[in-house]
Design a protein around this motif. Structure first.
Motif, PDB file in Angstrom:
ATOM      1  N   LEU A 236      -2.387  -8.527  14.101  1.00  0.00           N
ATOM      2  CA  LEU A 236      -3.382  -8.975  14.026  1.00  0.00           C
ATOM      3  C   LEU A 236      -3.956  -9.465  11.908  1.00  0.00           C
ATOM      4  O   LEU A 236      -3.459  -8.429  11.096  1.00  0.00           O
ATOM      5  N   VAL A 237      -4.668 -10.220  12.286  1.00  0.00           N
ATOM      6  CA  VAL A 237      -4.413 -11.247  10.315  1.00  0.00           C
ATOM      7  C   VAL A 237      -5.718 -10.715  10.432  1.00  0.00           C
ATOM      8  O   VAL A 237      -7.047 -11.116  10.824  1.00  0.00           O
ATOM      9  N   CYS A 238      -5.817  -9.352   9.726  1.00  0.00           N
ATOM     10  CA  CYS A 238      -7.187  -8.875   9.259  1.00  0.00           C
ATOM     11  C   CYS A 238      -7.376  -8.693   7.721  1.00  0.00           C
ATOM     12  O   CYS A 238      -7.181  -9.199   7.322  1.00  0.00           O
ATOM     13  N   TRP A 239      -9.037  -9.957   7.639  1.00  0.00           N
ATOM     14  CA  TRP A 239      -9.102 -10.428   6.382  1.00  0.00           C
ATOM     15  C   TRP A 239     -10.401  -9.495   5.835  1.00  0.00           C
ATOM     16  O   TRP A 239     -11.326  -9.142   6.662  1.00  0.00           O
ATOM     17  N   PHE A 240     -10.328  -8.933   4.632  1.00  0.00           N
ATOM     18  CA  PHE A 240     -11.590  -8.028   4.317  1.00  0.00           C
ATOM     19  C   PHE A 240     -11.327  -9.264   2.965  1.00  0.00           C
ATOM     20  O   PHE A 240     -10.517  -8.473   1.787  1.00  0.00           O
ATOM     21  N   GLY A 241     -12.711 -10.249   2.636  1.00  0.00           N
ATOM     22  CA  GLY A 241     -13.155 -10.868   1.709  1.00  0.00           C
ATOM     23  C   GLY A 241     -11.960 -11.632   1.462  1.00  0.00           C
ATOM     24  O   GLY A 241     -10.757 -12.176   2.618  1.00  0.00           O
ATOM     25  N   ASP A 242     -11.030 -11.673   0.123  1.00  0.00           N
ATOM     26  CA  ASP A 242     -10.257 -12.502   0.061  1.00  0.00           C
ATOM     27  C   ASP A 242      -8.659 -12.197   0.007  1.00  0.00           C
ATOM     28  O   ASP A 242      -7.263 -12.066  -0.377  1.00  0.00           O
ATOM     29  N   HIS A 243      -8.722 -10.503   1.051  1.00  0.00           N
ATOM     30  CA  HIS A 243      -7.196 -10.114   0.828  1.00  0.00           C
ATOM     31  C   HIS A 243      -6.789  -9.219   2.775  1.00  0.00           C
ATOM     32  O   HIS A 243      -8.156  -9.707   3.920  1.00  0.00           O
ATOM     33  N   THR A 244      -6.045  -9.479   3.012  1.00  0.00           N
ATOM     34  CA  THR A 244      -5.464  -9.207   3.947  1.00  0.00           C
ATOM     35  C   THR A 244      -4.670  -7.911   4.458  1.00  0.00           C
ATOM     36  O   THR A 244      -3.835  -7.546   3.520  1.00  0.00           O
ATOM     37  N   ILE A 245      -3.447  -7.885   5.204  1.00  0.00           N
ATOM     38  CA  ILE A 245      -2.473  -6.664   5.749  1.00  0.00           C
ATOM     39  C   ILE A 245      -1.492  -7.328   5.771  1.00  0.00           C
ATOM     40  O   ILE A 245      -1.670  -7.806   6.892  1.00  0.00           O
ATOM     41  N   ILE A 246      -0.267  -7.110   5.005  1.00  0.00           N
ATOM     42  CA  ILE A 246       0.480  -7.124   5.403  1.00  0.00           C
ATOM     43  C   ILE A 246       1.776  -5.473   5.632  1.00  0.00           C
ATOM     44  O   ILE A 246       1.676  -4.705   5.308  1.00  0.00           O
ATOM     45  N   GLN A 247       3.144  -5.584   6.109  1.00  0.00           N
ATOM     46  CA  GLN A 247       3.767  -4.807   6.155  1.00  0.00           C
ATOM     47  C   GLN A 247       5.370  -5.416   5.783  1.00  0.00           C
ATOM     48  O   GLN A 247       5.377  -6.234   6.523  1.00  0.00           O
ATOM     49  N   LYS A 248       5.994  -4.660   5.465  1.00  0.00           N
ATOM     50  CA  LYS A 248       7.747  -5.199   5.335  1.00  0.00           C
ATOM     51  C   LYS A 248       8.110  -4.498   7.011  1.00  0.00           C
ATOM     52  O   LYS A 248       8.340  -3.290   7.075  1.00  0.00           O
ATOM     53  N   ARG A 249       9.358  -5.456   7.065  1.00  0.00           N
ATOM     54  CA  ARG A 249       9.903  -4.758   8.727  1.00  0.00           C
ATOM     55  C   ARG A 249      11.369  -3.980   8.283  1.00  0.00           C
ATOM     56  O   ARG A 249      12.224  -4.322   6.824  1.00  0.00           O
ATOM     57  N   GLU A 250      11.384  -3.424   8.841  1.00  0.00           N
ATOM     58  CA  GLU A 250      12.656  -2.831   8.522  1.00  0.00           C
ATOM     59  C   GLU A 250      13.184  -1.942   9.519  1.00  0.00           C
ATOM     60  O   GLU A 250      13.012  -3.003  10.480  1.00  0.00           O
ATOM     61  N   GLY A 251      14.681  -1.195   9.479  1.00  0.00           N
ATOM     62  CA  GLY A 251      14.849  -0.296  10.828  1.00  0.00           C
ATOM     63  C   GLY A 251      16.270  -1.794  10.934  1.00  0.00           C
ATOM     64  O   GLY A 251      16.454  -2.983   9.928  1.00  0.00           O
TER      65      GLY A 251
END
Length: 359
Positions: free
Chosen positions: A239-254
């Motif tokens: 999900l490449v979700c853009w809110f204005g000029d921001h987006t959401i990412i997360q770090k892969r773990e495990g």
């Protein structure tokens, strides 16, 4: 083990190498164990042309072992981005710190001690031992396996533990104790430039007159491999979700692939799913408040790993209401994305022009 023409093998190989028949590489001929180690780690599972680029970047950013050991993990991962096999990068940083902490910032001058360091296997330990310290240990890579198997017409499979030990023992018998570095470089160069996997240049080979595979006309039948690689197919949805000029990412773990790298919020399925995934009650719901988002596009990308084929579908969505970001997700400005290291499949997507930012 005893084979005919062993002494001739070494003599002809070294004579060929002395006639300037060698590849020029920035790491060749150096004695610095740090740079030898760095080059060998980078070149694992990597084409030489690509590896050279990364080697030069790393040497510029971290000219000494101490520089690398003091670096932030995020910075090192970012520099490594695009090489894949990120455990190599993780082990690189771990070993650099261990050498500074427990070895006084020096590499051991002993093969067994080198082998005890994390991320250093028989090949890399032999490379450091021979190239940096002139110790008689054979460096056995794919090029060496191919040359030996063809010259002696050996039916021992190269992709088994028994086979690897067999060829390493043979190579160690061939190596001249007084010139281990030159021998190792010569046999690797021969395999890379003359004794190639397909269409070997046998008429130009200094070993052709004694090469059993060539005499039998069976060059293409060597080396022998026993196993076939099975490939696991996986399906990632981002999900490449853009809110204005921001987006959401997360770090892969495990313990999965790409551990420590960043990605967009991802859902893995047994097969590629369509837009119905956006309506389901998943971890994405908090990022797309009802009625506030629009689907702008869908892009597919693939990445082939050694034992996995990743098929990814990117859902590019824009929302006019601030997403509710839950840990481990983070909201980042588009101008900050370059500070994070992403898997190659995401880098390709970001550079494709399908979203507001080009990396």
């Amino acid at each position: 083990m005893e084979f005919t023409h062993q002494k001739e093998f070494t003599r002809l190989l070294l004579a060929w190498h002395r006639k300037e028949n060698r590849r020029e590489m920035p790491w060749k001929g150096i004695r610095d164990p740090y740079r030898i180690w760095l080059a060998e780690i980078i070149l694992q599972q990597t084409r030489v042309e690509q590896g050279r680029e990364y080697y030069e970047r790393f040497v510029e950013a971290y000219p000494t072992l101490a520089d690398l050991a003091a670096a932030r993990e995020e910075e090192v991962f970012r520099l490594w981005q695009g090489l894949g096999y990120y455990n190599r990068c993780r082990n690189l940083l771990h070993t650099a710190r261990e050498l500074m902490k427990s070895h006084g910032g020096r590499f051991p001058r002993n093969y067994k001690e080198l082998l005890s360091l994390k991320g250093i296997g028989p090949y890399t330990a032999a490379a450091i031992a021979s190239f940096a310290f002139d110790l008689p240990h054979a460096v056995v890579d794919g090029n060496v396996l191919r040359v030996l198997s063809r010259y002696f017409a050996l039916n021992m499979p190269i992709d088994t533990q028994a086979g690897k030990k067999y060829y390493t023992r043979l190579a160690n018998e061939l190596i001249p104790p007084e010139e281990p570095a030159i021998f190792n470089q010569a046999i690797m160069d021969l395999g890379a430039t003359i004794c190639k996997p397909q269409a070997p240049l046998c008429r130009q080979c200094p070993l052709a007159s004694l090469c059993k595979a060539f005499q039998l006309g069976k060059q293409e039948q060597f080396p022998v491999k026993l196993t076939r690689r099975t490939v696991r197919e996986r399906y990632f949805h981002y999900l490449v979700c853009w809110f204005g000029d921001h987006t959401i990412i997360q770090k892969r773990e495990g313990k999965d692939i790409w551990r420590g790298l960043y990605e967009f919020p991802m859902i893995e399925k047994e097969r590629l799913a369509g837009t119905e995934l956006l309506q389901e009650d998943t971890a994405w719901k908090n990022l797309m408040p009802d009625g506030s988002w629009q689907l702008k596009g869908i892009v597919e990308r693939q990445q082939q790993l050694t034992h996995q084929l990743i098929s990814a579908r990117f859902f590019y969505v824009e929302t006019d209401r601030e997403p509710r970001v839950l840990s481990p997700q983070i909201l980042v400005h588009c101008k900050q994305l370059h500070q994070y290291a992403f898997p190659g499949i995401i880098v390709k997507y970001l550079r494709s022009g399908q979203q507001p930012l080009l990396l």
